[in-house]
Every structure is written in structure tokens, then in C-alpha cells.
Design a protein around this motif. Structure first.
Motif, PDB file in Angstrom:
ATOM      1  N   ARG A 170       0.783  -1.270   0.083  1.00 25.69           N
ATOM      2  CA  ARG A 170       0.006   0.034   0.275  1.00 25.69           C
ATOM      3  C   ARG A 170       0.976   1.397  -0.071  1.00 25.69           C
ATOM      4  O   ARG A 170       0.650   2.242  -0.672  1.00 25.69           O
ATOM      5  N   PRO A 171       1.877   1.519   0.989  1.00 27.14           N
ATOM      6  CA  PRO A 171       2.642   2.640   0.969  1.00 27.14           C
ATOM      7  C   PRO A 171       3.413   2.802  -0.554  1.00 27.14           C
ATOM      8  O   PRO A 171       3.549   3.946  -0.880  1.00 27.14           O
ATOM      9  N   LEU A 209      -3.114   8.154   0.705  1.00 28.56           N
ATOM     10  CA  LEU A 209      -2.619   8.103   2.323  1.00 28.56           C
ATOM     11  C   LEU A 209      -2.846   9.302   3.024  1.00 28.56           C
ATOM     12  O   LEU A 209      -2.343  10.573   2.323  1.00 28.56           O
ATOM     13  N   GLU A 244      -3.000  11.180   6.443  1.00 34.20           N
ATOM     14  CA  GLU A 244      -2.311  10.996   7.995  1.00 34.20           C
ATOM     15  C   GLU A 244      -2.818  12.470   8.635  1.00 34.20           C
ATOM     16  O   GLU A 244      -3.001  13.439   8.238  1.00 34.20           O
ATOM     17  N   TYR A 263      -5.642   4.401   4.563  1.00 33.81           N
ATOM     18  CA  TYR A 263      -5.536   4.459   2.760  1.00 33.81           C
ATOM     19  C   TYR A 263      -7.214   4.453   2.482  1.00 33.81           C
ATOM     20  O   TYR A 263      -7.913   3.731   3.023  1.00 33.81           O
ATOM     21  N   ASP A 290      -7.248  -0.689   6.821  1.00 38.55           N
ATOM     22  CA  ASP A 290      -6.720   0.295   5.862  1.00 38.55           C
ATOM     23  C   ASP A 290      -6.463   1.609   6.802  1.00 38.55           C
ATOM     24  O   ASP A 290      -6.421   2.772   6.386  1.00 38.55           O
TER      25      ASP A 290
END
Length: 121
Positions: A32-33, A50, A52, A97, A116
Motif C-alpha cells: 500500500r505505501p 494516504l 495522515e 488509505y 486500511d
């Protein structure tokens, strides 16, 4: 009983299935990253991102048991099956995510799985 060619084909098929399963599990764990773009207002709809930040607000929708979070001023949609598996608190720091979409003229990030979302300490 299987013929020699059929045994060979079956062995190859089993190896291919094993490889695909291993790649899927590896990608799920660390992939995913590698493919997620950091969220910004310029990211187009359909992009995997993504996001945060700190949860500023948690509210339930009027129907369906879904939740909508506000993370750093961005709406985050949690479908009912995802929301039911999570314990989230206001002011918690999270990394999540999801896919960017526009719903009723407002941009939001849609989270597909409880895996996620990670609560940061």
C-alpha cells in the motif's frame, strides 16, 4: 489416473496459484505505501491515497450505520462493515488509505477495509 502431460499441467497450475497467492499476501502487507499518493486537493477522483492526521470529528450517517470522520479538514467515509470493526476516538492520530471521490460536490476519502486505518500512538 492422470497422464504425464496432465500431471505436468496440474503441477504448473498449482505453482502459479501459489505464486499469485504469495504476491497478493506480500503486497497486502507492504504494498500500500508503494502505490498510495499523499492526499492533497490536487489528487484526482479515483486515486488511491494516504491521509495522515488527527480525527477532528466523528459522526454517524442518518441511514446505514456508516460513519464520516473529519481528518485534517478532509471528510473520510467509513462504510458500515468497516465502521463496525473500529474503535476510533476524537483527537486520535490516524494514518489511513482510501480512494478519493466526490460525493454531492464534496471531496472525500473512502476507506474499504478496517485494515486500511491505523491509529498512531
Amino acid at each position: 489416473m492422470l497422464e504425464r502431460q496432465e500431471k505436468t499441467a496440474l503441477a504448473v497450475l498449482i505453482c502459479v496459484v501459489g505464486i499469485v497467492l504469495a504476491v497478493h499476501l506480500l503486497f497486502d502487507a507492504v504494498g500500500r505505501p508503494l502505490v498510495a499518493a499523499p492526499y492533497s486537493e490536487e489528487v484526482p477522483d479515483g486515486a488511491f491515497v494516504l491521509l495522515e492526521g488527527r480525527i477532528e470529528e466523528i459522526r454517524k450517517t442518518s441511514t446505514g450505520g456508516h460513519r464520516i470522520l473529519t481528518v485534517n479538514g478532509t471528510a473520510v467515509f467509513l462504510p458500515q462493515d468497516v465502521a463496525a470493526r473500529l474503535e476510533l476516538d476524537k483527537n486520535a492520530s490516524v494514518a489511513l488509505y482510501g480512494v478519493v471521490q466526490t460525493y454531492r460536490g464534496e471531496r472525500e476519502v473512502v476507506v474499504a477495509s478496517a485494515a486500511d486505518i491505523q491509529v498512531l500512538k
